[in-house]
Design a protein around this motif. Structure first.
Motif, mmCIF file in Angstrom:
data_model
loop_
_atom_site.group_PDB
_atom_site.id
_atom_site.type_symbol
_atom_site.label_atom_id
_atom_site.label_comp_id
_atom_site.label_asym_id
_atom_site.label_seq_id
_atom_site.Cartn_x
_atom_site.Cartn_y
_atom_site.Cartn_z
ATOM 1 N N ASN A 128 38.221 35.101 29.528
ATOM 2 C CA ASN A 128 38.295 35.438 28.110
ATOM 3 C C ASN A 128 39.168 36.676 27.948
ATOM 4 O O ASN A 128 38.825 37.762 28.417
ATOM 5 N N GLY A 129 40.307 36.479 27.270
ATOM 6 C CA GLY A 129 41.232 37.593 27.077
ATOM 7 C C GLY A 129 41.192 38.180 25.684
ATOM 8 O O GLY A 129 42.174 38.778 25.225
ATOM 9 N N SER A 130 40.055 38.021 25.000
ATOM 10 C CA SER A 130 39.969 38.465 23.604
ATOM 11 C C SER A 130 40.155 39.972 23.462
ATOM 12 O O SER A 130 40.564 40.446 22.396
ATOM 13 N N LYS A 131 39.844 40.745 24.504
ATOM 14 C CA LYS A 131 39.976 42.191 24.410
ATOM 15 C C LYS A 131 41.324 42.701 24.914
ATOM 16 O O LYS A 131 41.562 43.912 24.961
ATOM 17 N N LEU A 132 42.207 41.772 25.285
ATOM 18 C CA LEU A 132 43.506 42.146 25.816
ATOM 19 C C LEU A 132 44.596 41.835 24.798
ATOM 20 O O LEU A 132 44.420 41.027 23.897
ATOM 21 N N SER A 133 45.745 42.475 24.966
ATOM 22 C CA SER A 133 46.880 42.218 24.090
ATOM 23 C C SER A 133 47.699 41.044 24.618
ATOM 24 O O SER A 133 47.597 40.660 25.791
ATOM 25 N N SER A 134 48.509 40.463 23.746
ATOM 26 C CA SER A 134 49.374 39.351 24.152
ATOM 27 C C SER A 134 50.317 39.798 25.264
ATOM 28 O O SER A 134 50.742 40.957 25.329
ATOM 29 N N GLY A 135 50.661 38.852 26.152
ATOM 30 C CA GLY A 135 51.599 39.170 27.219
ATOM 31 C C GLY A 135 51.370 38.348 28.458
ATOM 32 O O GLY A 135 50.594 37.390 28.473
ATOM 33 N N VAL A 136 52.074 38.733 29.526
ATOM 34 C CA VAL A 136 51.996 38.048 30.816
ATOM 35 C C VAL A 136 50.906 38.698 31.659
ATOM 36 O O VAL A 136 50.828 39.932 31.755
ATOM 37 N N TYR A 137 50.073 37.870 32.256
ATOM 38 C CA TYR A 137 49.051 38.337 33.189
ATOM 39 C C TYR A 137 49.119 37.511 34.466
ATOM 40 O O TYR A 137 49.685 36.401 34.475
ATOM 41 N N GLY B 88 50.508 45.564 37.212
ATOM 42 C CA GLY B 88 49.762 45.464 38.448
ATOM 43 C C GLY B 88 48.386 46.092 38.380
ATOM 44 O O GLY B 88 47.708 46.204 39.409
ATOM 45 N N ARG B 89 47.944 46.469 37.183
ATOM 46 C CA ARG B 89 46.617 47.072 37.039
ATOM 47 C C ARG B 89 45.571 45.982 36.873
ATOM 48 O O ARG B 89 45.749 45.043 36.094
ATOM 49 N N GLU B 90 44.480 46.141 37.548
ATOM 50 C CA GLU B 90 43.382 45.182 37.465
ATOM 51 C C GLU B 90 42.734 45.263 36.077
ATOM 52 O O GLU B 90 42.375 46.335 35.613
ATOM 53 N N VAL B 91 42.614 44.098 35.416
ATOM 54 C CA VAL B 91 41.996 44.089 34.088
ATOM 55 C C VAL B 91 40.691 43.301 34.066
ATOM 56 O O VAL B 91 39.899 43.428 33.127
ATOM 57 N N SER B 92 40.427 42.498 35.107
ATOM 58 C CA SER B 92 39.181 41.744 35.125
ATOM 59 C C SER B 92 38.891 41.255 36.534
ATOM 60 O O SER B 92 39.807 40.842 37.261
ATOM 61 N N VAL B 93 37.629 41.305 36.917
ATOM 62 C CA VAL B 93 37.159 40.718 38.173
ATOM 63 C C VAL B 93 36.327 39.496 37.804
ATOM 64 O O VAL B 93 35.232 39.619 37.245
ATOM 65 N N LEU B 94 36.830 38.329 38.092
ATOM 66 C CA LEU B 94 36.160 37.087 37.719
ATOM 67 C C LEU B 94 35.167 36.628 38.777
ATOM 68 O O LEU B 94 34.106 36.088 38.455
ATOM 69 N N VAL B 95 35.519 36.800 40.047
ATOM 70 C CA VAL B 95 34.640 36.394 41.149
ATOM 71 C C VAL B 95 34.731 37.457 42.238
ATOM 72 O O VAL B 95 35.832 37.919 42.571
ATOM 73 N N ASN B 96 33.597 37.815 42.809
ATOM 74 C CA ASN B 96 33.576 38.752 43.931
ATOM 75 C C ASN B 96 32.292 38.507 44.716
ATOM 76 O O ASN B 96 31.368 39.322 44.718
ATOM 77 N N LYS B 97 32.239 37.350 45.385
ATOM 78 C CA LYS B 97 30.998 36.970 46.059
ATOM 79 C C LYS B 97 31.226 35.821 47.034
ATOM 80 O O LYS B 97 32.293 35.194 47.049
ATOM 81 N N GLN B 98 30.223 35.544 47.819
ATOM 82 C CA GLN B 98 30.225 34.397 48.726
ATOM 83 C C GLN B 98 30.070 33.116 47.905
ATOM 84 O O GLN B 98 29.236 33.040 46.992
ATOM 85 N N GLN B 99 30.883 32.087 48.227
ATOM 86 C CA GLN B 99 30.780 30.807 47.528
ATOM 87 C C GLN B 99 30.849 29.649 48.509
ATOM 88 O O GLN B 99 31.509 29.743 49.554
ATOM 89 N N PRO B 100 30.169 28.535 48.194
ATOM 90 C CA PRO B 100 30.208 27.370 49.077
ATOM 91 C C PRO B 100 31.522 26.609 48.951
ATOM 92 O O PRO B 100 32.263 26.767 47.972
ATOM 93 N N ALA B 101 31.810 25.755 49.922
ATOM 94 C CA ALA B 101 33.001 24.916 49.878
ATOM 95 C C ALA B 101 32.940 23.977 48.685
ATOM 96 O O ALA B 101 31.869 23.604 48.217
#
Length: 585
Positions: A557-566, A536-549
């Motif tokens: 890109n998970g190159s810096k992470l280990s194999s597993g379920v996310y 349940g730990r946050e590992v990446s913020v992909l979007v955090n902004k206003q977006q249009p419809a």
């Protein structure tokens, strides 16, 4: 805070397992990324020619021995080559034919479409059906995937008598002569038991009434009217219950006769009727909706269908049947012409002027057994003969490519739509449903291969195992569409927008190291898209902004992470959706 705690507890209790993505025999090799090559052959070691083996992958599921082979130049695996596979199926070098240090019980030459089973009872000639052979793609390629049924029995002798096998590929042509592996002994492989993720779900029946069910069916030279086969067609069509059918190979009957034949199987109530239309070719469309215009296109036909009042739009529906077999020139010519018609209809320079955003669907037996360019033209608008058919163009309304609906054979890891046990050619994908993904969303799809379906499913829908293969050598292909657009399509003051917020499954999944996440929102809003690990730990913020419809996509890109379920979670105002993805390195 309570929602975050609940989410954390949810993913803490999820167990990481060793499930794998199933290999689909479809000519798309992305699902092989989870598997390492079994052997890498040296390049440029052939005597001459363009067949130059490189990497070989070997794998298995419960049904098939699975192989992927890189062959060098672009070829058609079922024609014009002498590539032969040899497999020692009993792990005994003293039995079978001697080749490269192994004793091969199975010998099969793909270009000759035949082989030999070297058994204790002597040499037995075999074809594709004897070993359940599937190859993909059906068009030309530089690599292929191959499936051979593990439970094959030839004259009461099991093909595979050991869990350990050895594989050799050899080009036995006059030129070429490449062999894989370079060393004696073959490439060894041991069958294993794997835990796979389920195949994509499908539904024989339409899940929602507002979905538009499209079907295409080559009925093999008017066999739709063959009384001895009527029971098979009745079973199929009653189970499918399509809204619009694209027929091919109806030469001797009219559109009215075809519509009446459909009505005898699927009568409509409340004064509704089946409409039919045909040009001079063998293609016919039968529809629950009125067909308002018909445009012949070089042996194929475009139909304008009025979907109102159920859907507030027309539909451009093309039923196609380009030339078969070795006629690559004629096939490309007709496909170029179809795409020219669509381009001109979109820019209002041809016989038809389409309002922007009108759904476009192309169906038919495309006979794509030659150059891969032909499918590329359909999907990307890459016209070969520009001097005759005009410039290339992006065929979808949003400037993207068309999409292939890519349905699986019902409940199986295969995508063939043509099957004939008595033909020298192995099953292949010849029939397609291609569509404008900017204004059509695929919700469901399948190929009704009754011979491979679960007995309980057959019984539930009144189907018999041989319905599909006895009715025709082409199997019905079905796709359900939702007409609410999935992308923003702008035209001056017009703006067609999604009707629902949606978070899609990432693709590919499992992935290494990158994957694409798509989502759509109905109106401008503040969007948060984050990735969490199993704790349940946050590992990446992909979007955090206003977006249009509209529809949006982002690469993770998970190159810096280990194999597993996310887990990735989309938040738009009060809307929250979470999905699981697997990183495999």
């Amino acid at each position: 805070m309570k929602k975050l705690i609940l989410f954390t507890l949810l993913i803490i209790t999820t167990v990481v397992n060793a499930q794998l993505q199933p290999i689909i025999l479809d000519g798309n090799f992305s699902d092989w990324k989870q598997i390492s090559p079994a052997y890498t052959d040296a390049l440029n070691d052939q005597a001459s020619g363009n067949i130059d083996f490189h990497r070989l992958w070997i794998f298995n599921d419960d049904i098939y021995l699975l192989l992927r082979i890189e062959v060098g130049g672009e070829i058609n695996l079922q024609n014009g080559n002498s590539i032969t596979i040899y497999i020692d199926t009993d792990n005994n070098p003293s039995t079978g034919v001697k080749i490269d240090g192994i004793g091969a019980e199975l010998e099969f030459t793909f270009g000759a479409k035949s082989g030999i089973f070297h058994s204790a009872n002597g040499n037995i000639s075999i074809g594709h059906n004897d070993i359940g052979l599937i190859t993909a793609p059906t068009v030309t390629s530089t690599q292929f995937e191959i499936g051979i049924k593990r439970n094959t029995v030839i004259q009461n002798i099991p093909l595979f008598q050991s869990d350990t096998i050895e594989v050799v590929f050899k080009d036995n042509g006059v030129v070429g002569q490449d062999i894989l592996p370079d060393e004696n002994g073959g490439v060894k492989y041991v069958f294993k038991k794997y835990d796979f993720y389920p195949l994509p779900e499908y539904s024989i029946k339409k899940l929602k009434d507002n979905y538009l069910r499209i079907m295409t069916n080559n009925v093999r030279r008017d066999d739709f009217f063959n009384e001895s086969l009527f029971a098979h067609y009745k079973d199929e069509y009653s189970a499918i219950a399509p809204d619009i059918i694209g027929f091919q190979e109806i030469y001797k009957h009219t559109a009215e006769e075809t519509a009446n034949r459909v009505a005898s199987i699927l009568p409509l109530s409340g004064g509704a009727k089946w409409y039919g239309a045909k040009s001079s070719s063998d293609v016919i469309v039968v529809s629950k909706f009125p067909i308002t215009k018909v445009f012949p296109i070089d042996g194929n036909t475009a139909f304008l269908i009025n979907l109102r009042p159920k859907y507030n739009t027309d539909l451009l529906f093309i039923s196609a049947h380009p030339p078969c077999c070795n006629n690559d020139t004629g096939r490309q010519k007709e496909i170029d012409h179809i795409m020219k018609f669509i381009r001109n209809a979109k820019d209002s320079t041809g016989e038809l002027a389409l309002p922007r955003g009108t759904p476009i669907i192309i169906v038919g037996d495309m006979n794509l057994v030659g150059y891969a360019q032909q499918l590329k033209t359909f999907l990307t608008g890459d016209i070969v003969n520009n001097s005759l058919y005009g410039p290339d163009f992006k065929p979808d309304w949003d400037g993207s490519n068309f999409k292939d609906s890519e349905p699986l054979d019902a409940g199986r890891p295969t995508t063939f739509t043509w099957y004939s046990a008595n033909s020298p050619y192995s099953p292949g994908k010849l029939d397609y449903i291609i569509y404008s993904g900017s204004v059509l969303q695929k919700m469901n799809g399948y190929v009704l291969f009754t011979k491979g379906m679960n007995p309980d499913t057959l019984k539930a829908y009144g189907l018999n195992p041989d319905d599909a293969v006895d009715a025709s050598d082409h199997i019905p292909v079905v796709t359900d569409f939702q007409l609410s657009p999935v992308t923003s399509v702008k035209n001056n003051s017009d703006n067609i927008l999604p009707e629902h917020i949606k978070l899609e499954q990432n693709y590919p999944n499992p992935f290494n190291p990158t994957t694409i996440i798509k989502y759509q929102i109905v109106k401008t809003g503040f969007v948060v898209l984050k990735v969490y690990n199993i704790l349940g730990r946050e590992v990446s913020v992909l979007v955090n902004k206003q977006q249009p419809a509209g529809e949006h996509k982002i690469e993770f890109n998970g190159s810096k992470l280990s194999s597993g379920v996310y887990y990735y979670q989309l938040r738009v105002n009060n809307f929250i959706s979470t999905k699981k993805m697997i990183l495999l390195k």
